[in-house]
Design an enzyme around this catalytic site. Structure first.
Site, PDB file in Angstrom:
ATOM      1  N   CYS A 211      35.803  37.971  48.743  1.00 47.28           N
ATOM      2  CA  CYS A 211      36.455  38.277  50.026  1.00 47.28           C
ATOM      3  C   CYS A 211      37.974  38.256  49.939  1.00 47.28           C
ATOM      4  O   CYS A 211      38.666  38.498  50.932  1.00 47.28           O
ATOM      5  CB  CYS A 211      35.952  37.337  51.111  1.00 47.28           C
TER       6      CYS A 211
ATOM      7  N   HIS B  57      38.063  49.415  64.258  1.00 49.10           N
ATOM      8  CA  HIS B  57      38.709  50.275  63.257  1.00 49.10           C
ATOM      9  C   HIS B  57      40.148  49.854  62.968  1.00 49.10           C
ATOM     10  O   HIS B  57      40.996  50.697  62.657  1.00 49.10           O
ATOM     11  CB  HIS B  57      38.620  51.762  63.650  1.00 49.10           C
TER      12      HIS B  57
ATOM     13  N   GLU C 283      29.530  38.196  61.214  1.00 49.54           N
ATOM     14  CA  GLU C 283      30.410  38.924  60.294  1.00 49.54           C
ATOM     15  C   GLU C 283      29.597  39.848  59.386  1.00 49.54           C
ATOM     16  O   GLU C 283      30.042  40.919  59.001  1.00 49.54           O
ATOM     17  CB  GLU C 283      31.216  37.933  59.457  1.00 49.54           C
TER      18      GLU C 283
HETATM   19  N1  LIG Z   1      32.599  30.053  56.319  1.00 46.25           N
HETATM   20  C1  LIG Z   1      32.971  31.295  55.951  1.00 46.25           C
HETATM   21  N2  LIG Z   1      32.671  31.763  54.737  1.00 46.25           N
HETATM   22  C2  LIG Z   1      33.015  33.025  54.405  1.00 46.25           C
HETATM   23  C3  LIG Z   1      33.665  33.863  55.327  1.00 46.25           C
HETATM   24  C4  LIG Z   1      34.003  33.332  56.609  1.00 46.25           C
HETATM   25  O1  LIG Z   1      34.609  33.990  57.460  1.00 46.25           O
HETATM   26  N3  LIG Z   1      33.626  32.070  56.875  1.00 46.25           N
HETATM   27  N4  LIG Z   1      33.948  35.143  55.007  1.00 46.25           N
HETATM   28  C5  LIG Z   1      33.598  35.669  53.859  1.00 46.25           C
HETATM   29  C6  LIG Z   1      33.821  37.136  53.624  1.00 46.25           C
HETATM   30  O2  LIG Z   1      34.801  37.657  54.469  1.00 46.25           O
HETATM   31  C7  LIG Z   1      32.556  37.991  53.846  1.00 46.25           C
HETATM   32  O3  LIG Z   1      32.156  37.853  55.172  1.00 46.25           O
HETATM   33  C8  LIG Z   1      31.439  37.704  52.898  1.00 46.25           C
HETATM   34  O4  LIG Z   1      30.472  36.864  53.472  1.00 46.25           O
HETATM   35  P1  LIG Z   1      29.014  36.717  52.868  1.00 46.25           P
HETATM   36  O5  LIG Z   1      28.133  36.138  53.910  1.00 46.25           O
HETATM   37  O6  LIG Z   1      29.113  35.972  51.573  1.00 46.25           O
HETATM   38  O7  LIG Z   1      28.657  38.263  52.634  1.00 46.25           O
HETATM   39  P2  LIG Z   1      27.557  38.951  51.754  1.00 46.25           P
HETATM   40  O8  LIG Z   1      27.663  40.400  52.003  1.00 46.25           O
HETATM   41  O9  LIG Z   1      27.643  38.491  50.331  1.00 46.25           O
HETATM   42  O10 LIG Z   1      26.232  38.424  52.433  1.00 46.25           O
HETATM   43  P3  LIG Z   1      24.757  38.275  51.844  1.00 46.25           P
HETATM   44  O11 LIG Z   1      23.876  38.433  53.050  1.00 46.25           O
HETATM   45  O12 LIG Z   1      24.666  36.889  51.273  1.00 46.25           O
HETATM   46  O13 LIG Z   1      24.575  39.357  50.828  1.00 46.25           O
HETATM   47  C9  LIG Z   1      33.036  34.835  52.786  1.00 46.25           C
HETATM   48  N5  LIG Z   1      32.720  33.505  53.192  1.00 46.25           N
HETATM   49 ZN   LIG Z   2      34.787  39.591  55.139  1.00 52.17          ZN
END
Ligand SMILES: Nc1nc2c(c(=O)[nH]1)N=C([C@H](O)[C@H](O)COP(=O)(O)OP(=O)(O)OP(=O)(O)O)CN2
Ligand SMILES: [Zn+2]
EC number: 4.1.2.50
Length: 159
Positions: free
Chosen positions: A25, A75, A130
């Protein structure tokens, strides 16, 4: 009368970058966010014939959340304010929204909740998805008077 909670769900697409994060991220990337806004109150009685039985007209709720949050974020590049990409994006005419805090789901949920409280809504909670598997939830009653605190490392006054 009893208190009832109602919810309206919104989506918006936005980009962000968690500068300094050690994982993926740290890259500039995007999400289709889902926002659940929960309002609490007693349904109106017959003194409000048009809205009798409503806590609040869903259409009115939609209009306020759209104006205050969805249209602002949709956007856009949601930025803390210190991301290197900001200048290039602005030069290219892209929409950039500087928030002044690290754009985690937690901080964005806090910000959105406070914006809606400030707009006069009887917000009970907001939940910001998210990704389809990750969300942050804020109860309005947990936000301090004067607004959320985003953490010492998360504040940024670059405009
Ligand atoms: N506590 C938080 N952890 C993370 C955040 C956040 O805002 N709060 N944000 C991110 C990244 O921006 C992004 O959202 C990745 O998140 P993640 O859930 O790991 O996304 P994936 O696409 O890998 O999800 P899967 O469903 O596990 O494939 C990171 N962490
Ligand atoms: Zn993100």
């Amino acid at each position: 009368m009893s208190v009832v909670r109602i919810c309206k769900i919104f989506t918006f697409d936005a980009a962000h970058q968690l500068t300094g994060h050690t994982g993926k991220c740290a890259n500039l990337h995007g999400h289709t966010y889902t926002l659940e806004v929960v309002i609490a109150g007693e349904p109106h009685g017959p003194e409000h014939p048009s809205d009798e039985g409503f806590v609040m007209d869903f259409a009115q709720l939609k209009s306020i959340v759209k104006e205050r949050v969805v249209d602002v974020f949709d956007h856009a590049f949601l930025a803390m304010g210190n991301e290197a990409a900001i200048d290039a994006l602005r030069l290219s005419g892209s929409k950039v929204k500087i928030l002044g805090f690290r754009t985690t789901a937690e901080n964005m949920a806090l910000y959105i909740c406070y914006q809606l409280v400030e707009a006069g809504l009887a917000v009970y909670s907001v939940k910001l998805w998210e990704t389809p598997t990750s969300w942050a939830e804020v109860h309005a009653s947990d936000i301090p008077v004067g607004g959320p605190k985003y953490g010492v490392g998360g504040a940024c006054d670059i405009e």
